[in-house]
Design a protein around this motif. Structure first.
Motif, PDB file in Angstrom:
ATOM      1  N   TYR A 292       0.814  -1.213   0.000  1.00 17.89           N
ATOM      2  CA  TYR A 292       0.000   0.000   0.000  1.00 17.89           C
ATOM      3  C   TYR A 292       0.847   1.264   0.000  1.00 17.89           C
ATOM      4  N   SER A 293       2.070   1.173   0.494  1.00 15.76           N
ATOM      5  CA  SER A 293       2.976   2.327   0.403  1.00 15.76           C
ATOM      6  C   SER A 293       3.325   2.608  -1.052  1.00 15.76           C
ATOM      7  N   ALA A 294       3.484   1.540  -1.855  1.00 14.16           N
ATOM      8  CA  ALA A 294       3.791   1.704  -3.276  1.00 14.16           C
ATOM      9  C   ALA A 294       2.549   2.044  -4.094  1.00 14.16           C
ATOM     10  N   LEU A 295       1.394   1.625  -3.617  1.00 20.45           N
ATOM     11  CA  LEU A 295       0.149   1.791  -4.367  1.00 20.45           C
ATOM     12  C   LEU A 295      -0.450   3.183  -4.249  1.00 20.45           C
ATOM     13  N   LEU A 296      -0.363   3.775  -3.087  1.00 18.48           N
ATOM     14  CA  LEU A 296      -1.086   5.017  -2.792  1.00 18.48           C
ATOM     15  C   LEU A 296      -0.143   6.203  -2.631  1.00 18.48           C
ATOM     16  N   PRO A 297      -0.691   7.414  -2.803  1.00 17.59           N
ATOM     17  CA  PRO A 297      -2.075   7.746  -3.159  1.00 17.59           C
ATOM     18  C   PRO A 297      -2.310   7.675  -4.669  1.00 17.59           C
ATOM     19  N   ILE A 298      -3.589   7.617  -5.051  1.00 16.63           N
ATOM     20  CA  ILE A 298      -3.999   7.683  -6.452  1.00 16.63           C
ATOM     21  C   ILE A 298      -4.648   9.052  -6.657  1.00 16.63           C
ATOM     22  N   GLU A 299      -3.926   9.947  -7.303  1.00 18.91           N
ATOM     23  CA  GLU A 299      -4.425  11.312  -7.456  1.00 18.91           C
ATOM     24  C   GLU A 299      -5.740  11.321  -8.240  1.00 18.91           C
ATOM     25  N   GLY A 300      -6.718  12.029  -7.697  1.00 18.34           N
ATOM     26  CA  GLY A 300      -8.004  12.186  -8.371  1.00 18.34           C
ATOM     27  C   GLY A 300      -9.009  11.107  -8.063  1.00 18.34           C
ATOM     28  N   ALA A 301      -8.642  10.146  -7.197  1.00 20.45           N
ATOM     29  CA  ALA A 301      -9.553   9.038  -6.896  1.00 20.45           C
ATOM     30  C   ALA A 301      -9.770   8.894  -5.395  1.00 20.45           C
ATOM     31  N   THR A 302     -10.976   8.502  -5.039  1.00 26.13           N
ATOM     32  CA  THR A 302     -11.267   8.030  -3.692  1.00 26.13           C
ATOM     33  C   THR A 302     -10.986   6.535  -3.684  1.00 26.13           C
ATOM     34  N   THR A 303     -10.163   6.072  -2.755  1.00 28.57           N
ATOM     35  CA  THR A 303      -9.739   4.674  -2.743  1.00 28.57           C
ATOM     36  C   THR A 303     -10.298   3.948  -1.517  1.00 28.57           C
ATOM     37  N   ILE A 304     -10.706   2.701  -1.756  1.00 31.11           N
ATOM     38  CA  ILE A 304     -11.267   1.861  -0.704  1.00 31.11           C
ATOM     39  C   ILE A 304     -10.560   0.513  -0.715  1.00 31.11           C
ATOM     40  N   VAL A 305     -10.228  -0.012   0.467  1.00 31.21           N
ATOM     41  CA  VAL A 305      -9.775  -1.397   0.571  1.00 31.21           C
ATOM     42  C   VAL A 305     -10.951  -2.186   1.130  1.00 31.21           C
ATOM     43  N   HIS A 306     -11.410  -3.188   0.359  1.00 32.46           N
ATOM     44  CA  HIS A 306     -12.595  -3.945   0.771  1.00 32.46           C
ATOM     45  C   HIS A 306     -12.214  -5.377   1.092  1.00 32.46           C
ATOM     46  N   THR A 307     -12.445  -5.786   2.354  1.00 33.38           N
ATOM     47  CA  THR A 307     -12.104  -7.127   2.826  1.00 33.38           C
ATOM     48  C   THR A 307     -13.356  -7.996   2.892  1.00 33.38           C
ATOM     49  N   TYR A 308     -13.202  -9.276   2.553  1.00 28.42           N
ATOM     50  CA  TYR A 308     -14.344 -10.191   2.629  1.00 28.42           C
ATOM     51  C   TYR A 308     -13.865 -11.633   2.636  1.00 28.42           C
TER      52      TYR A 308
ATOM     53  N   LEU B 168      -8.318  -4.280  12.449  1.00 24.05           N
ATOM     54  CA  LEU B 168      -8.929  -3.004  12.064  1.00 24.05           C
ATOM     55  C   LEU B 168      -7.927  -1.857  12.153  1.00 24.05           C
ATOM     56  N   GLY B 169      -7.017  -1.937  13.093  1.00 23.89           N
ATOM     57  CA  GLY B 169      -5.983  -0.909  13.200  1.00 23.89           C
ATOM     58  C   GLY B 169      -5.077  -0.894  11.984  1.00 23.89           C
ATOM     59  N   LEU B 170      -4.672  -2.076  11.530  1.00 22.44           N
ATOM     60  CA  LEU B 170      -3.820  -2.159  10.341  1.00 22.44           C
ATOM     61  C   LEU B 170      -4.568  -1.631   9.122  1.00 22.44           C
ATOM     62  N   LEU B 171      -5.821  -2.023   8.944  1.00 24.19           N
ATOM     63  CA  LEU B 171      -6.603  -1.550   7.803  1.00 24.19           C
ATOM     64  C   LEU B 171      -6.715  -0.025   7.814  1.00 24.19           C
ATOM     65  N   SER B 172      -6.898   0.547   8.982  1.00 23.97           N
ATOM     66  CA  SER B 172      -7.032   2.002   9.083  1.00 23.97           C
ATOM     67  C   SER B 172      -5.745   2.730   8.736  1.00 23.97           C
ATOM     68  N   SER B 173      -4.611   2.043   8.892  1.00 24.66           N
ATOM     69  CA  SER B 173      -3.310   2.692   8.691  1.00 24.66           C
ATOM     70  C   SER B 173      -2.806   2.612   7.258  1.00 24.66           C
ATOM     71  N   LEU B 174      -3.510   1.929   6.376  1.00 21.79           N
ATOM     72  CA  LEU B 174      -2.968   1.646   5.047  1.00 21.79           C
ATOM     73  C   LEU B 174      -2.948   2.850   4.112  1.00 21.79           C
ATOM     74  N   GLY B 175      -3.740   3.863   4.392  1.00 22.65           N
ATOM     75  CA  GLY B 175      -3.709   5.068   3.565  1.00 22.65           C
ATOM     76  C   GLY B 175      -4.844   5.197   2.575  1.00 22.65           C
ATOM     77  N   THR B 176      -5.752   4.211   2.504  1.00 23.37           N
ATOM     78  CA  THR B 176      -6.926   4.363   1.644  1.00 23.37           C
ATOM     79  C   THR B 176      -7.905   5.334   2.294  1.00 23.37           C
ATOM     80  N   ASP B 177      -8.815   5.849   1.473  1.00 22.85           N
ATOM     81  CA  ASP B 177      -9.814   6.792   1.990  1.00 22.85           C
ATOM     82  C   ASP B 177     -10.925   6.092   2.754  1.00 22.85           C
ATOM     83  N   GLY B 178     -11.061   4.794   2.530  1.00 23.96           N
ATOM     84  CA  GLY B 178     -12.119   4.062   3.208  1.00 23.96           C
ATOM     85  C   GLY B 178     -11.783   2.598   3.378  1.00 23.96           C
ATOM     86  N   ILE B 179     -12.593   1.923   4.203  1.00 24.81           N
ATOM     87  CA  ILE B 179     -12.410   0.514   4.531  1.00 24.81           C
ATOM     88  C   ILE B 179     -13.739  -0.199   4.317  1.00 24.81           C
TER      89      ILE B 179
END
Length: 321
Positions: free
Chosen positions: A198-214, A222-233
């Motif tokens: 995620y350090s290499a992936l983000l940020p994506i200029e001009g986009a709202t980014t979400i990491v979706h787990t399932y 949840l702490g790790l997911l919050s720290s990844l740098g995406t705009d949402g989880i």
């Protein structure tokens, strides 16, 4: 507080498209006839999402979220057929045979449904670097760290290509994260690779980014997911408890709550869905809350998917009523 609702996974194909694909395989239908059927079904899938907060690219051209990467990227091929997390879906394992170029042929950007262009609330799906790495057969790199960094850079370039096509919301699918955590918990090496990705992936200029787990619980991560740098989880709420979410502060983050079970045909109560969303919004301080399916609705078919969309719209009505 902003509330909304939308889909989070590839759209199921119609019976007509299924039959057309089989006919094309047997030489009984032309490529242009198949493309016309895909285009028509795509238009119908887009129209069915009317009223939702975002319009998801139905992605009817591909068989799995990994396919465009495997068939359109230099140095990558399709390997053995594998089961998709013990479901009645399958994918061909990507085989990465050499070091990936940082900018390839934009496999996903070039497969965005043309019918999506011009839709202002459009969104697209990409595999996360961690999930893509974990589900691939990888050679040509000296270490896992180098491999996942290379995959992340390529996906980042592809995401930028998607933004150039006018799509402003990108969801990174992260089933391996949740599935592995549910079976044996993530290892320290997993966490290291996820952070590199995620350090290499983000940020994506001009986009709202979400990491979706399932396909698994993420209560402990949840702490790790919050720290990844995406705009949402995004969280599969059939696997992760509301109680665990209530212990966290998601200030500045959007939450995609997978409260609709996309692996069951049972119909949810829109009022109960909205009450869960309100409760989480009040206690965890997210910037926005979206009610979503927990994963792709492919498993329940088109008829039941349309019923789930009605539930999403009804829940959205309760949220904003």
């Amino acid at each position: 507080m902003l509330f909304g609702a939308h889909l989070v996974g590839d759209f199921p194909q119609s019976q007509e498209l299924y039959e057309m694909r089989n006919a094309a395989k047997r030489g009984r239908a032309t490529k242009s006839e198949l493309e016309a059927r895909i285009s028509e079904d795509t238009k119908q899938a887009i129209a069915s999402q009317k009223g939702l907060s975002f319009t998801l690219d139905p992605s009817l051209e591909r068989y799995s979220i990994l396919e465009p990467f495997a068939i359109r990227t230099y140095g990558v091929s399709q390997g053995l057929q594998e089961n998709w997390f013990n479901n009645n879906l399958f994918f061909r394992q990507p085989v990465i045979e050499r070091t990936l170029p940082p900018i390839s042929r934009f496999p996903y950007a070039s497969s965005v449904s043309p019918e999506m262009f011009g839709i202002t609330n459009s969104m697209a799906l990409l595999p996360s670097p961690f999930t893509l790495w974990a589900l691939s057969s990888v050679s040509g790199y000296e270490s896992d760290e180098e491999a996942i960094n290379g995959i992340a850079q390529l996906i980042r370039s592809d995401a930028e290509g998607i933004v150039a096509n006018g799509i402003r919301r990108i969801q990174f699918d992260e089933p391996v994260f949740a599935y592995k955590n549910g079976i044996e918990s993530l290892s320290d090496k997993d966490r290291e690779l996820i952070n590199i990705a995620y350090s290499a992936l983000l940020p994506i200029e001009g986009a709202t980014t979400i990491v979706h787990t399932y396909f698994g619980p993420v209560d402990s991560e949840l702490g790790l997911l919050s720290s990844l740098g995406t705009d949402g989880i995004g969280i599969d709420m059939t696997e992760t408890s509301i109680k665990s979410l209530l212990k966290h502060d998601f200030s500045g983050k959007e939450l995609q709550l997978g409260l609709i079970d996309a692996r069951s045909t049972l119909i949810e109560n829109p009022l109960l869905l909205s009450e869960s969303a309100y409760r989480l919004a009040e206690k965890t301080n997210p910037s926005a809350v979206y009610i979503t399916p927990n994963s792709s609705t492919e498993l329940i078919g088109l008829t039941h998917t349309l019923e789930k969309i009605k539930i999403l719209n009804a829940a959205l009505g309760e949220l904003n009523g």
